[in-house]
Design a protein around this motif. Structure first.
Motif, short mmCIF file in Angstrom:
data_model
loop_
_atom_site.label_atom_id
_atom_site.label_comp_id
_atom_site.label_asym_id
_atom_site.label_seq_id
_atom_site.Cartn_x
_atom_site.Cartn_y
_atom_site.Cartn_z
N ASN A 152 0.84 -1.19 0.00
CA ASN A 152 0.00 0.00 0.00
C ASN A 152 0.87 1.24 0.00
O ASN A 152 1.44 1.63 1.01
CB ASN A 152 -0.91 -0.01 1.23
N VAL A 153 0.93 1.87 -1.14
CA VAL A 153 1.87 2.97 -1.29
C VAL A 153 1.51 4.14 -0.38
O VAL A 153 2.36 4.91 0.04
CB VAL A 153 1.94 3.41 -2.77
N LEU A 154 0.25 4.27 -0.05
CA LEU A 154 -0.15 5.39 0.80
C LEU A 154 0.49 5.27 2.17
O LEU A 154 0.78 6.27 2.82
CB LEU A 154 -1.68 5.44 0.92
N ASN A 155 0.68 4.08 2.65
CA ASN A 155 1.36 3.91 3.92
C ASN A 155 2.87 3.94 3.75
O ASN A 155 3.59 4.39 4.63
CB ASN A 155 0.94 2.60 4.59
N ILE A 156 3.33 3.40 2.65
CA ILE A 156 4.77 3.42 2.41
C ILE A 156 5.27 4.86 2.38
O ILE A 156 6.37 5.17 2.83
CB ILE A 156 5.10 2.74 1.06
N LEU A 157 4.44 5.75 1.88
CA LEU A 157 4.87 7.14 1.79
C LEU A 157 5.05 7.78 3.16
O LEU A 157 5.59 8.87 3.27
CB LEU A 157 3.85 7.94 0.96
N LYS A 158 4.58 7.13 4.20
CA LYS A 158 4.75 7.67 5.54
C LYS A 158 6.12 7.34 6.12
O LYS A 158 6.45 7.73 7.22
CB LYS A 158 3.66 7.12 6.47
N LEU A 159 6.89 6.57 5.38
CA LEU A 159 8.17 6.14 5.91
C LEU A 159 9.16 7.30 6.01
O LEU A 159 9.15 8.21 5.19
CB LEU A 159 8.79 5.07 5.01
N PRO A 160 10.00 7.25 7.00
CA PRO A 160 11.07 8.25 7.09
C PRO A 160 12.17 7.92 6.09
O PRO A 160 12.17 6.84 5.50
CB PRO A 160 11.56 8.08 8.52
N PRO A 161 13.11 8.84 5.91
CA PRO A 161 14.24 8.55 5.03
C PRO A 161 14.94 7.26 5.46
O PRO A 161 15.14 7.02 6.65
CB PRO A 161 15.16 9.76 5.23
N GLY A 162 15.26 6.45 4.52
CA GLY A 162 15.89 5.18 4.84
C GLY A 162 14.87 4.07 5.03
O GLY A 162 15.22 2.89 5.04
N GLY A 163 13.62 4.42 5.18
CA GLY A 163 12.59 3.42 5.40
C GLY A 163 12.35 2.53 4.20
O GLY A 163 11.90 1.39 4.34
N SER A 164 12.64 3.05 3.02
CA SER A 164 12.39 2.26 1.82
C SER A 164 13.24 0.99 1.80
O SER A 164 12.85 -0.03 1.24
CB SER A 164 12.64 3.08 0.56
N ALA A 165 14.41 1.06 2.43
CA ALA A 165 15.25 -0.14 2.49
C ALA A 165 14.58 -1.21 3.34
O ALA A 165 14.60 -2.41 2.99
CB ALA A 165 16.62 0.21 3.08
N LEU A 166 13.97 -0.79 4.43
CA LEU A 166 13.24 -1.73 5.26
C LEU A 166 12.05 -2.30 4.49
O LEU A 166 11.79 -3.51 4.53
CB LEU A 166 12.75 -1.05 6.54
N ALA A 223 -5.58 -15.38 -15.50
CA ALA A 223 -6.23 -14.12 -15.15
C ALA A 223 -7.39 -13.87 -16.12
O ALA A 223 -7.36 -14.32 -17.27
CB ALA A 223 -5.22 -12.98 -15.21
N ASN A 224 -8.40 -13.19 -15.62
CA ASN A 224 -9.58 -12.96 -16.46
C ASN A 224 -10.22 -11.61 -16.22
O ASN A 224 -11.35 -11.37 -16.63
CB ASN A 224 -10.61 -14.07 -16.21
N LEU A 225 -9.52 -10.73 -15.51
CA LEU A 225 -10.13 -9.46 -15.12
C LEU A 225 -9.12 -8.34 -15.30
O LEU A 225 -7.97 -8.47 -14.90
CB LEU A 225 -10.56 -9.55 -13.64
N ASP A 226 -9.58 -7.26 -15.91
CA ASP A 226 -8.66 -6.16 -16.19
C ASP A 226 -8.88 -5.03 -15.18
O ASP A 226 -9.79 -4.23 -15.33
CB ASP A 226 -8.89 -5.64 -17.62
N ILE A 227 -8.06 -5.04 -14.13
CA ILE A 227 -8.07 -3.93 -13.17
C ILE A 227 -6.80 -3.13 -13.42
O ILE A 227 -5.69 -3.66 -13.27
CB ILE A 227 -8.09 -4.42 -11.72
N PRO A 228 -6.94 -1.88 -13.82
CA PRO A 228 -5.73 -1.09 -14.13
C PRO A 228 -4.80 -0.97 -12.92
O PRO A 228 -5.26 -0.98 -11.77
CB PRO A 228 -6.31 0.28 -14.51
N LYS A 229 -3.53 -0.87 -13.20
CA LYS A 229 -2.58 -0.61 -12.12
C LYS A 229 -2.90 0.74 -11.49
O LYS A 229 -3.31 1.68 -12.17
CB LYS A 229 -1.16 -0.60 -12.68
N ASN A 230 -2.74 0.80 -10.19
CA ASN A 230 -3.05 2.06 -9.52
C ASN A 230 -2.18 2.21 -8.28
O ASN A 230 -1.67 1.22 -7.73
CB ASN A 230 -4.53 2.13 -9.16
N LEU A 231 -2.04 3.43 -7.82
CA LEU A 231 -1.11 3.72 -6.74
C LEU A 231 -1.59 3.23 -5.38
O LEU A 231 -0.79 3.10 -4.45
CB LEU A 231 -0.86 5.24 -6.67
N SER A 232 -2.88 2.96 -5.23
CA SER A 232 -3.35 2.54 -3.91
C SER A 232 -2.94 1.11 -3.60
O SER A 232 -2.98 0.69 -2.45
CB SER A 232 -4.87 2.69 -3.83
N ASP A 233 -2.56 0.34 -4.61
CA ASP A 233 -2.09 -1.03 -4.37
C ASP A 233 -1.22 -1.44 -5.54
O ASP A 233 -1.71 -1.92 -6.56
CB ASP A 233 -3.28 -1.98 -4.22
#
Lengths: 468, 175
Positions: free
Chosen positions: A116-130, A241-251
């Motif tokens: 969930n990118v919305l939560n990932i964006l709450k990470l502090p610097p360096g958090g992306s490595a975790l 797969a049988n369903l077309d759900i576009p890629k989106n930032l929420s997941d």
């Protein structure tokens, strides 16, 4: 007989909470209701699964218009993954003092449900490595957890089946909205119910979402952009797969249940439609309905808005026009107008038997289609009796004709389900309207396999039923 | 690749703020690291923590909940969620807990989840954020997180039921 004493006895016997014990004020008679469960995916904690039910399922059920519904969780948990995450986090903490548990807790369980990118964006610097480290652990864990056969049987499955049986006895039909690994449990429950009671099985449906299994008992919805399922597909057979759900930032994984049912994305309509179709084809348990009605009006107000079509009476003598005409050895039913499915207005139907079993025995059964006065057998025979390796059946009907097909298990076998096609989701006596070509497959399993799990049949219907 | 994309996105937006919907969270940045208002505030990292008023909720957690919500009825429901979840966590961290006992307690947690849904039905996203914040505070060390995880393991295979509204005997909310 009131269902409540039975339920309480069952609850006492198995020592677990029953729907009747958890409910209040229903008078013990819940006839013509649907028990709608959420079968959660891998490593969703129990309270988060509950929250998904309270916040998400009621609106889905309302949109699908499936009548009176009660909700619950068919909870599945896989050991190990969260423990791995904790261990990984402890290691990261040793590496970086800025790490804290609050941070981990805030992201780890969202990661388990998807990235969930919305939560990932709450990470502090360096958090992306975790995040990257955890995501690797989680992805590997999900793959490992989902790498199971569709018919495994364990104590969790046994407990869930016990609960479902209590529901059936109380008059509920049961639908499991299964997500990800929840599909494997739902499938395993389906197989276990099939092995014990074909009557109960008729009232058990699965709405498969993000399905990691090789088979689906009803239809399913899996997104082309589901990264987790695509990852699984690289290492094991998975339904396409049988369903077309576009890629989106929420997941970014495209795998979260919330992504599939996001009102702003096309997946939700597909899931709602699937739930509706499964419910429409699913009868309520007949015995419990009768019992409650005899109790004197306790069903009042509990009639669902959308009732499943009542199952037609099963009659062997009426099940096959061919048999009536010539004893079943060949098919010479007088044709209506559809002696060739290529004729405009004629619909082609094919049939097959798919026999499951274990390493020692194979299930068997019969399949007949009532040709009546409208249908025509394009290829003899047009019914099968007591076989486990059966020829292919080919019939044709005028468009709009109502067709009845009957699957009858041989001794020692049980009807498991219909495969994909016009009869999918119905009981052993299937009624459908000839609208589009379809191939119906009666699937049978052993009643008492020597050692569960027994394998489910392989699909034998051609993808294109009009193909030779 | 996903991690790289995320890192780029995070760097692009600065990644320096955290705000819960409705402004209900009190978490704040402290030198680039999220400051947890609960973690470390009591210096007690045991499973139960300090519960001076003996109401089944850690004192620091109870105080934290009071900062998340001002409506007394919702605070009561959140407290009940914290209390029943704590009891469930303790079962998860206790050797020999049976599936029967864990399932019964999970059903009590289900009642509090039901109640919170009903109280916040017009703003579920706010509820979800607040409940997640409570979870963060509930399971704020490895021991508690592990016990929570094990509690989930204990009830695997269980059917849990929802839709019962606010049970006053469990939630303290009489609706």
């Amino acid at each position: 007989m009131n269902a409540r004493p039975i339920l309480l006895l069952i609850a006492l016997a198995i020592g677990l909470v029953s729907r009747a014990a958890a409910a209040s004020g229903d008078g013990g008679c819940s006839t013509a209701s649907t028990a709608l469960y959420f079968g959660n995916g891998v490593n969703v904690t129990y309270d988060k699964a509950l929250e998904t039910v309270t916040d998400k399922l009621p609106s889905l059920a309302a949109e699908a218009n499936i009548g009176k519904v009660e909700f619950g969780v068919a909870y599945n948990h896989t050991d190990g993954l969260i423990a791995d995450i904790i261990q990984t986090a402890q290691q990261k903490q040793a590496e970086d003092s800025r790490f804290n548990w609050f941070l981990l807790n805030n992201i780890a369980f969202d990661l388990l449900e998807g990235l969930n990118v919305l939560n990932i964006l709450k990470l502090p610097p360096g958090g992306s490595a975790l995040v990257a480290t955890l995501q690797n652990v989680i992805s590997a864990g999900i793959v490992a957890s989902d790498d199971q056969t569709g018919t495994f049987y364990d104590s969790d499955v046994a407990d869930q089946v016990s609960g479902y049986e209590a529901d059936f006895q109380a008059g509920y039909r049961v639908i499991v909205v299964a997500h990800s690994q929840g599909n494997l449990y739902a499938n395993a429950c389906h197989a276990a119910i099939a092995a014990s009671s074909s009557t109960s099985l008729a009232s058990f449906g699965i709405v498969a979402v993000a399905d990691p299994a090789e088979i689906a008992f009803n239809e399913y919805e899996t997104s082309y952009n589901d990264v987790v399922i695509n990852l699984l597909r690289a290492v094991k057979p998975v339904l396409p797969a049988n369903l077309d759900i576009p890629k989106n930032l929420s997941d970014l994984t495209g795998h979260m249940f919330t992504n599939y049912i996001n009102p702003k994305l096309p997946g939700r309509a597909a899931v709602v439609e699937l739930l509706s179709s499964v419910a429409t084809a699913l009868p309520y348990p007949q015995a419990a309905t009768t019992a409650c009605e005899s109790d004197g009006g306790e069903t009042e107000g509990a009639v669902p808005e959308t009732d499943a079509e009542p199952e037609p009476e099963d009659s062997a003598s009426e099940s096959s026009g061919c048999e009536e005409e010539d004893g079943g050895s060949s098919c010479e039913v007088a044709p209506a107008q559809c002696t060739d499915f290529a004729t405009p207005g004629c619909i082609d139907f094919q049939g097959a038997i798919e026999s499951g079993g274990d390493s020692r025995n194979t299930a068997a059964g019969s399949l007949s289609i009532d040709l009546g006065s409208d249908g025509y057998c394009l290829q003899s025979p047009c019914e099968f009796e007591d076989c486990y390796v059966c020829p292919h059946l080919d019939t044709a009907f005028p468009e709009g004709a109502t067709v009845t097909a009957t699957a009858t298990p041989s001794a020692g076998s049980v009807f498991a389900q219909w495969g994909q096609g016009a009869c999918a989701g119905q009981g052993p006596t299937c009624t459908f309207v000839a609208v589009t070509p379809s191939c119906i497959t009666a699937q049978f399993l052993l009643q008492n396999p020597t050692a569960p799990p027994q394998s489910l049949p392989d699909a034998s219907c051609p993808e294109d039923p009009t193909a030779p | 690749l996903t991690a790289i994309v995320l890192a780029v996105v995070a760097a692009a937006i600065g990644c320096t703020s955290r705000s819960s919907s409705g402004g209900t969270s009190t978490a704040a940045l402290d030198g680039g690291v999220l400051a947890d208002p609960v973690q470390g505030s009591e210096g007690d990292t045991t499973l139960l923590g300090t519960d001076g008023n003996n109401n089944g909720i850690r004192d620091d957690l109870e105080a934290y909940i009071a900062t998340l919500e001002s409506d007394p009825e919702k605070v009561t429901a959140l407290d009940s969620f914290a209390r029943e979840s704590t009891a469930m966590m303790v079962l998860g961290g206790t050797t020999g807990t049976t599936k029967v006992a864990a399932s019964a307690q999970a059903q009590r947690v289900a009642s509090t989840v039901d109640c919170l849904h009903d109280l916040y039905v017009s703003n579920l996203s706010t509820k979800q954020t607040i409940v997640q914040d409570v979870r963060n505070a509930l399971y704020n060390n490895a021991l508690r997180l592990g016990a929570y995880n094990h509690a989930s393991t204990l009830v695997s295979g269980t059917l849990l039921y929802t839709g019962q509204g606010c049970d006053p005997a469990i939630t303290g909310v009489d609706q």
